[in-house]
Scaffold this motif. Sequence first.
Motif, mmCIF file in Angstrom:
data_model
loop_
_atom_site.group_PDB
_atom_site.id
_atom_site.type_symbol
_atom_site.label_atom_id
_atom_site.label_comp_id
_atom_site.label_asym_id
_atom_site.label_seq_id
_atom_site.Cartn_x
_atom_site.Cartn_y
_atom_site.Cartn_z
ATOM 1 N N LEU C 87 0.837 -1.209 0.000
ATOM 2 C CA LEU C 87 0.000 0.000 0.000
ATOM 3 C C LEU C 87 0.869 1.255 0.000
ATOM 4 N N VAL C 273 -7.250 3.908 4.811
ATOM 5 C CA VAL C 273 -6.994 2.556 4.293
ATOM 6 C C VAL C 273 -5.992 1.840 5.186
ATOM 7 N N ARG C 274 -5.018 2.581 5.663
ATOM 8 C CA ARG C 274 -3.995 2.014 6.535
ATOM 9 C C ARG C 274 -4.614 1.393 7.787
ATOM 10 N N HIS C 276 -7.626 0.219 8.069
ATOM 11 C CA HIS C 276 -8.923 -0.331 7.653
ATOM 12 C C HIS C 276 -9.428 -1.421 8.584
ATOM 13 N N VAL C 277 -8.490 -2.165 9.204
ATOM 14 C CA VAL C 277 -8.980 -3.238 10.082
ATOM 15 C C VAL C 277 -9.822 -2.684 11.224
ATOM 16 N N GLU C 280 -13.304 -1.837 9.914
ATOM 17 C CA GLU C 280 -14.147 -2.971 9.531
ATOM 18 C C GLU C 280 -14.858 -3.597 10.729
ATOM 19 N N THR C 340 -15.465 -6.361 3.934
ATOM 20 C CA THR C 340 -14.405 -5.761 3.120
ATOM 21 C C THR C 340 -14.933 -4.475 2.539
ATOM 22 N N TYR C 343 -11.257 -0.704 -1.069
ATOM 23 C CA TYR C 343 -10.022 0.067 -0.886
ATOM 24 C C TYR C 343 -9.234 0.149 -2.182
ATOM 25 N N GLN C 344 -9.237 -0.960 -2.930
ATOM 26 C CA GLN C 344 -8.498 -0.931 -4.191
ATOM 27 C C GLN C 344 -8.994 0.203 -5.072
ATOM 28 N N VAL C 527 -5.041 -5.445 1.651
ATOM 29 C CA VAL C 527 -6.498 -5.393 1.841
ATOM 30 C C VAL C 527 -7.138 -6.501 1.013
ATOM 31 N N ARG C 528 -8.172 -7.064 1.574
ATOM 32 C CA ARG C 528 -8.879 -8.092 0.823
ATOM 33 C C ARG C 528 -9.728 -7.457 -0.278
ATOM 34 N N GLN C 530 -12.918 -6.642 -2.575
ATOM 35 C CA GLN C 530 -14.327 -6.501 -2.248
ATOM 36 C C GLN C 530 -15.047 -7.795 -2.590
#
Lengths: 198, 100, 710
Positions: C87, C273-274, C276-277, C280, C340, C343-344, C527-528, C530
Amino acid sequence: MDGVTITFYAFSTLIIIGAVMTITSRNAIGAVMSLVATFFGLAALYALLYAHFLAALQVLVYAGAIMVLFIFVVMVLNRDEIHPFSTRGWSSTFAWLVGVGSVLYLGVQLLSKLLNFTVSMSHQSGGAVLHRDAPPEDFGTVAAVGHLLFTDYLFAFEAVSILLLIAVIAAVVVARSHRSGAYEEPEAAVTESHGGHA
Amino acid sequence: MIPVENFLVLAAVLFCIGGLGVVLRKNVLIILMSVELMLNAANLTLLAFARAHHDQHAHAFAFLVIAVAAAEAAVGLSIVVGIFRTRRTVQVDELTLMKH
Amino acid sequence: MEEFPLHYIPLLPLAGAAFCLLFGKRVGKTITTAVALCSVFGSGLLVASAVRLLHESPVPLTDTFFSATWISAGDLQLSAGLTLDRLSSVLCMIVTGIGFLIHVYASGYMAHDEGYTRFFGYLNLFMGAMLILVLGDSMPVTFVGWEGVGLCSYLLIGFWYDKEANANAGRKAFVVNRIGDFGFLLAMAYLFSLTGTLKYAELPSHLQTLGQTAWWGLPAAFFFGILVLVGATGKSAQIPLYVWLPDAMAGPTPVSALIHAATMVTAGVYVCVRLHVAFEIFPLTLAIIAIIGALTALFAATIGVLQRDFKKVLAYSTVSQLGFMFVGVGSAINTPTSVTSNYQGAIFHLMTHAFFKAGLFLGAGSVMHALSGEGDITRMGGLRKHLPHTHATFLLCCLAIAGIIPLSGFWSKDAILGGAHAAMWLPKGTGGAEVFFAHHLGLILYLILLATAACTAFYMFRLYFLAFWGEFRGTDEELHHIHESPASMTGVLWVLAIGAVGVGFLGIPDVVSSGGNHFGEWLLPVVREQAAEESAREFWTLAVIALGASAAGIGLAAALYLHGFSDQVRAMAAAFPSVYKFVYNKYYIDEFYNAVIVQPLRWISLGLWKVVDSFFIDGTVRLVGGLTLVVGKVVRYAQTGDVHHYVAGMLAGAALVFGLSVQLGGCHGYKFAEAASVATPRLQRMPRREHVTPDNVPLLPAVPGNGLIR
């Protein structure tokens, strides 16, 4: 009344008269002379107290060196005083009263305490504390006092010698003319001597 | 044998006379002399007790007092000379430069 | 974890900055330029070699150079480390790559500016700070870079500080950003108090803690997410903190391109995004992000429609596109097994946006360069004949941002639109709120973004037509002066235009060409993907709709502005003067903030100043001083200067002390003697030497009185 007692009272009288004349004299030379007499009287009392070395020192240093210094300065600066005692204005009078009161209070208190002390010493249980008999043979001799000075009081002795050295240098520096140099300033000497004659 | 109290009384009187001289006189020279008187009163007390206790340590103290008095006289008198040079007087009530 | 000397990446530009700022004036422009460019190029090379390693295996690179304790206070033990995963490598490549291009461009654009060396010093400083932000392995390190870029932004917005408006714009940016920074700081403190760690790598092991309920039945992760979001809205100019970015255009154009379009303003997206966990854990936090992003996107786009300043339009466009990215971050799909988000799509759009928006800004700079600093599009027109390179690259970038197939903007914008369309923040259920979040919200956001996309196409081509088509509307003298920019600028423009066309092909969805989505694969270790796999048919349906919206925007712009301001435009402005003024004045948001926040603060500050500071604090100090003066005035009469008075005082003091000691201390004869008897042994304990004379006779025989005082 033995001879010693007579001597004591005679010199005590001399001391007190000399001291009083010192502080009352209008003429500074007179004051210095009275002071010299006082110091001689004190030297005699020191001798009565078996402090022979200090009696000699008193004559040499005080009556000799210090008083010569005083006379020298007095000769330079002396003027007769019309009003020798400072009583200018109410504030001076007030200070005068406070000072005199304080001095007398201090004197009386000190005296009473010291006397109290000696009396209580005399009445201590366990024997006499204050000696009325003669001290040992070498008491107050140059050898004994010198021995003390160079053993127990060596540090103080050396410190005082340095103090004297500093005092000599300080006296030279302070009394010197503040202009470039005393030797190149003849008029300074002239005015001084002029002041002396006035 | 003179009792030690006699010397003490004499010293106290001398001390008072010296103190009065300091307080009353205007002439700096006389004031300095009065200080010498007070120092001598102290010396007399020291020596009187030394004799009463048969203890010579006070003699060493008296010796030191004389030395300090000599130093004091030297510096004091040189200051007097210095003041006279600039102010033309030795009367303390005329030396009021430190006034508010 | 592999080792890599990552610290050289930010260190090179920082050293360059130090050199430029300290010695720039002395060594001259040529050497300054060389140092500035080389330092950025060097760190770009380092990034490239690091990315090659990452390409072979997705294991993050770390740098233990800084791993010693950095801050130690109580339980807080922080090490400052750098890490590069896939990332941050994307961000690093954008920062160093586009940063280098903009450095080259600026060497031409700023050539005649007095503050040339200062400019490059700040620019390099920014590069260093931005790289620290991206490379930081924990929130505090990121925060250092975060504040660093904020500082550089402030310095560069107010670069021409002799104009008050510029200095004010810099201050505004700084103050508004401070609000966001405060949110970020609070987020850090909150996270630390919960988990005891601030490292990104350790975050996944604390999800349990973050999931615990904090207040009002909501998990701690929600509050943490909101605080991070506050920070992100400040840095990335989202509602409600977007107001600083349009004003930030007061800075030199390369700054607008680098800091306020391509890199710094995307820091908020990056941080979201960094972390994101953490988001979620509670998907509704992501919903809030998406809603804010969508609203900002539409809001800014509508403002951009009527602006007349070239760079202001681009600034609102940037705000709008950042909104797109936030929608991408927030478009979560919540299935019973996993959460998810898109993020991509967000990072992909971040990358393509960096290219085409930098190209647009630099094109704007080229236009203003040609027009001697004129930025008002009502005084432009017909420039395509005079500025062929600028015109061509600008057109390409405009097409890219409008989302025309197959340019980069099409792919990235489509990824976000598709993500929003598919998003469902709660698993499908029966309840009221659940239905809304599972079914309706995604569709609403999709429609908002679609409208925004149309708006974007419209205002970008409005800008394009007004500037490059029609007749020139300025004075003849200005027309005479128009000249194409030097090669250092047009070259950069072409590189960026090619990027704007080409980078989109990295992220072609799998449904279009199998295995084409290199970008998504690249980010997969972080990131996983979507969860919802859309079909090709669905993708093309959405794509056609989006293309239709863009085409409609372009067509409308062409119809209204192809030959300058058409009669219809004037008629509409005249027909709805209040609406026109309302939008033109940016919905009076600045005025609103001024009245609601700034003015009350001023009043409070004024009160604090006048009452608390001037009256109480200063008054206390003055009172003390005044008292001293008064006392001194009275007491100084005691200073008569007469020695007798002093002597009297001294003696009185001595008498007083003596008298008091007699009265209080009981200095009576008996006790005095007692005290003496206590004191005497000490005297006698002094080492008594054996006084020995040569003939061995003691000088001081034992005196009978000795020791009798005891």
